[in-house]
Scaffold this motif. Structure first.
Motif, PDB file in Angstrom:
ATOM      1  N   GLY A 264      -5.031   9.168   5.930  1.00 21.22           N
ATOM      2  CA  GLY A 264      -5.224   8.003   4.535  1.00 21.22           C
ATOM      3  C   GLY A 264      -4.021   6.327   5.188  1.00 21.22           C
ATOM      4  O   GLY A 264      -5.248   5.626   5.074  1.00 21.22           O
ATOM      5  N   CYS A 265      -3.168   6.937   5.363  1.00 16.88           N
ATOM      6  CA  CYS A 265      -2.262   5.821   5.538  1.00 16.88           C
ATOM      7  C   CYS A 265      -2.569   5.094   7.078  1.00 16.88           C
ATOM      8  O   CYS A 265      -1.994   4.211   6.241  1.00 16.88           O
ATOM      9  CB  CYS A 265      -0.218   6.153   5.478  1.00 16.88           C
ATOM     10  N   LEU A 266      -2.570   5.532   7.810  1.00 12.40           N
ATOM     11  CA  LEU A 266      -2.891   5.432   8.929  1.00 12.40           C
ATOM     12  C   LEU A 266      -4.081   4.062   9.198  1.00 12.40           C
ATOM     13  O   LEU A 266      -4.351   3.497   9.951  1.00 12.40           O
ATOM     14  CB  LEU A 266      -2.979   6.080  10.715  1.00 12.40           C
TER      15      LEU A 266
ATOM     16  N   CYS B 288       0.871  -1.192   0.075  1.00 15.24           N
ATOM     17  CA  CYS B 288      -0.032  -0.243   0.252  1.00 15.24           C
ATOM     18  C   CYS B 288       0.377   1.247  -0.276  1.00 15.24           C
ATOM     19  O   CYS B 288       0.476   2.021   0.043  1.00 15.24           O
ATOM     20  CB  CYS B 288      -0.799  -0.037   1.001  1.00 15.24           C
ATOM     21  N   CYS B 289       2.238   1.112   0.299  1.00 12.90           N
ATOM     22  CA  CYS B 289       3.171   2.761   0.214  1.00 12.90           C
ATOM     23  C   CYS B 289       3.759   3.012  -1.493  1.00 12.90           C
ATOM     24  O   CYS B 289       4.308   3.230  -2.141  1.00 12.90           O
ATOM     25  CB  CYS B 289       4.265   2.530   1.688  1.00 12.90           C
ATOM     26  N   THR B 290       3.578   1.875  -2.298  1.00 13.20           N
ATOM     27  CA  THR B 290       4.068   1.396  -4.040  1.00 13.20           C
ATOM     28  C   THR B 290       2.972   1.748  -5.189  1.00 13.20           C
ATOM     29  O   THR B 290       1.864   2.187  -4.569  1.00 13.20           O
ATOM     30  CB  THR B 290       4.306   0.191  -3.891  1.00 13.20           C
TER      31      THR B 290
ATOM     32  N   PRO C  24      -1.470  14.878  -3.533  1.00  9.51           N
ATOM     33  CA  PRO C  24      -0.415  14.102  -3.693  1.00  9.51           C
ATOM     34  C   PRO C  24       0.634  14.680  -2.587  1.00  9.51           C
ATOM     35  O   PRO C  24       1.430  15.709  -2.583  1.00  9.51           O
ATOM     36  CB  PRO C  24       0.002  13.763  -4.879  1.00  9.51           C
ATOM     37  N   LEU C  25       0.643  13.053  -2.261  1.00  7.46           N
ATOM     38  CA  LEU C  25       2.314  14.022  -0.455  1.00  7.46           C
ATOM     39  C   LEU C  25       3.059  14.398  -0.860  1.00  7.46           C
ATOM     40  O   LEU C  25       3.500  15.193  -0.623  1.00  7.46           O
ATOM     41  CB  LEU C  25       2.271  12.465   0.648  1.00  7.46           C
ATOM     42  N   PRO C  26       4.343  14.356  -2.092  1.00 10.13           N
ATOM     43  CA  PRO C  26       5.163  14.360  -2.944  1.00 10.13           C
ATOM     44  C   PRO C  26       4.746  16.559  -3.157  1.00 10.13           C
ATOM     45  O   PRO C  26       5.794  17.153  -2.696  1.00 10.13           O
ATOM     46  CB  PRO C  26       5.597  14.050  -3.665  1.00 10.13           C
TER      47      PRO C  26
ATOM     48  N   THR D 118       4.706   5.159  -5.979  1.00 10.72           N
ATOM     49  CA  THR D 118       5.677   4.824  -5.053  1.00 10.72           C
ATOM     50  C   THR D 118       6.179   5.911  -3.913  1.00 10.72           C
ATOM     51  O   THR D 118       6.737   6.933  -4.124  1.00 10.72           O
ATOM     52  CB  THR D 118       7.035   4.348  -4.961  1.00 10.72           C
ATOM     53  N   CYS D 119       5.470   5.980  -2.542  1.00  7.94           N
ATOM     54  CA  CYS D 119       5.540   7.115  -1.448  1.00  7.94           C
ATOM     55  C   CYS D 119       7.848   7.235  -1.453  1.00  7.94           C
ATOM     56  O   CYS D 119       7.974   6.291  -1.091  1.00  7.94           O
ATOM     57  CB  CYS D 119       5.283   6.537  -0.164  1.00  7.94           C
ATOM     58  N   PRO D 120       8.048   8.465  -1.592  1.00  8.01           N
ATOM     59  CA  PRO D 120       9.523   8.882  -1.228  1.00  8.01           C
ATOM     60  C   PRO D 120       9.947   8.425   0.157  1.00  8.01           C
ATOM     61  O   PRO D 120      10.784   8.684   0.009  1.00  8.01           O
ATOM     62  CB  PRO D 120       9.311   9.725  -1.912  1.00  8.01           C
TER      63      PRO D 120
ATOM     64  N   ALA E 265      -0.677  -0.070  -5.195  1.00  2.00           N
ATOM     65  CA  ALA E 265      -1.624   1.152  -4.436  1.00  2.00           C
ATOM     66  C   ALA E 265      -1.641   2.287  -3.579  1.00  2.00           C
ATOM     67  O   ALA E 265      -2.658   2.532  -3.246  1.00  2.00           O
ATOM     68  CB  ALA E 265      -2.250   0.153  -3.168  1.00  2.00           C
ATOM     69  N   ASN E 266      -0.530   2.933  -3.736  1.00  2.00           N
ATOM     70  CA  ASN E 266      -0.860   4.058  -2.866  1.00  2.00           C
ATOM     71  C   ASN E 266      -0.989   5.102  -3.605  1.00  2.00           C
ATOM     72  O   ASN E 266      -0.398   5.160  -5.446  1.00  2.00           O
ATOM     73  CB  ASN E 266       0.548   4.380  -2.374  1.00  2.00           C
ATOM     74  N   SER E 267      -2.376   6.169  -3.235  1.00  2.00           N
ATOM     75  CA  SER E 267      -2.726   7.188  -4.437  1.00  2.00           C
ATOM     76  C   SER E 267      -2.973   7.996  -2.811  1.00  2.00           C
ATOM     77  O   SER E 267      -3.685   8.983  -3.587  1.00  2.00           O
ATOM     78  CB  SER E 267      -3.839   6.832  -5.489  1.00  2.00           C
TER      79      SER E 267
ATOM     80  N   VAL F  22       2.820  11.969  12.780  1.00  4.15           N
ATOM     81  CA  VAL F  22       3.051  13.113  11.171  1.00  4.15           C
ATOM     82  C   VAL F  22       2.438  11.982  10.062  1.00  4.15           C
ATOM     83  O   VAL F  22       2.359  12.158   9.256  1.00  4.15           O
ATOM     84  CB  VAL F  22       4.085  13.373  11.429  1.00  4.15           C
ATOM     85  N   LYS F  23       1.594  10.988  10.446  1.00  3.92           N
ATOM     86  CA  LYS F  23       1.636   9.824   8.995  1.00  3.92           C
ATOM     87  C   LYS F  23       0.109  10.715   9.012  1.00  3.92           C
ATOM     88  O   LYS F  23      -0.262  10.932   9.238  1.00  3.92           O
ATOM     89  CB  LYS F  23       1.827   8.431   9.600  1.00  3.92           C
ATOM     90  N   PRO F  24      -0.024  10.415   7.253  1.00  4.47           N
ATOM     91  CA  PRO F  24      -1.055  11.007   6.440  1.00  4.47           C
ATOM     92  C   PRO F  24      -1.830  10.217   7.267  1.00  4.47           C
ATOM     93  O   PRO F  24      -2.317   9.014   7.508  1.00  4.47           O
ATOM     94  CB  PRO F  24      -1.515  10.750   5.273  1.00  4.47           C
TER      95      PRO F  24
HETATM   96  S1  SF4 Z   1       3.358   7.533   4.250  1.00  2.00           S
HETATM   97 FE1  SF4 Z   1       2.100   6.752   3.806  1.00  2.00          FE
HETATM   98  S2  SF4 Z   1       2.120   5.696   1.952  1.00  2.00           S
HETATM   99 FE2  SF4 Z   1       4.687   6.752   2.777  1.00  2.00          FE
HETATM  100  S3  SF4 Z   1       5.543   5.442   3.392  1.00  2.00           S
HETATM  101 FE3  SF4 Z   1       4.551   5.903   5.041  1.00  2.00          FE
HETATM  102  S4  SF4 Z   1       2.257   4.900   5.049  1.00  2.00           S
HETATM  103 FE4  SF4 Z   1       3.712   4.425   3.374  1.00  2.00          FE
END
Ligand code: SF4
Ligand code: SF4
Length: 178
Positions: A114-116, A31-33, A167-169, A93-95, A36-38, A110-112
């Motif tokens: 949606g990630c949590l 889910c970080c690549t 998007p996070l970046p 893919t998340c940086p 599946a990650n958006s 501090v994670k987004p």
């Molecule tokens: S911030 Fe979210 S998408 Fe990025 S590595 Fe962490 S859990 Fe994965």
């Protein structure tokens, strides 16, 4: 509001799932690549992550390069649409991803959101097949963070942001000096 408190409802649910064996151990981090990650974030999520990265001296040129490479590789700055509507949701893919099991180096506070909220819901199958976000948990978090709409608007105005979610970046790049 404290960044941890802003996420507490979701973190509590993660802990509950993990204590029943529904955790991410054994998964490569699908889910970080780009598979599946958006992930998209709001202004307050970006600011809280930027503050954390600055405090750790990680908001630097190396990170900026990684963000720019991700934006370019996955064309995150180009809207996709069907000719009638335009929207900005692409997989990437998340940086921050370490490309290994439990590969996110960011602390939960501090994670987004949606990630949590995206978690495994099966004891055995943990490569994404039985992973999903629970809408009711996300809504409960929102209900517990009543200051958020005004805060997001304030951050947008102060930083001349045009987006409510991006998007996070791209979100993090908006906070680097030109
Ligand atoms: S911030 Fe979210 S998408 Fe990025 S590595 Fe962490 S859990 Fe994965
Ligand atoms: S939520 Fe699912 S896909 Fe993501 S790391 Fe955990 S087990 Fe893997």
């Amino acid at each position: 509001m404290d960044p941890y408190l802003r996420r507490k409802v979701i973190i509590d649910r993660m802990n509950e799932l993990e204590s029943s064996g529904k955790d991410c151990k054994g998964c490569s981090g699908t889910c970080c690549t780009y598979e599946a990650n958006s992930m998209m974030v709001t202004p307050i999520e970006a600011v809280e992550l930027v503050d954390y990265l600055k405090a750790k001296n990680l908001f630097d040129n190396e990170l900026k390069s990684r963000l720019l490479v991700t934006v370019s590789k996955y064309r995150l700055d180009q809207a996709v649409g069907d000719g009638k509507r335009s929207f900005l949701r692409r997989t990437y893919t998340c940086p921050f991803f370490n490309h290994k099991e439990l590969g996110c180096p960011l602390p939960r506070e501090v994670k987004p959101f949606g990630c949590l909220a995206f978690n495994a819901h099966d004891l055995e199958k943990k490569a994404g097949e039985f992973c999903f976000s629970e809408e009711k948990v996300l809504l409960a978090r929102e209900a517990a963070s009543l200051d958020e709409a005004a805060l997001n608007q304030k951050i947008k105005t102060e930083n001349s942001l045009y987006w409510d979610k991006t998007p996070l970046p791209l979100a993090l790049l908006a906070f680097f000096e030109p």
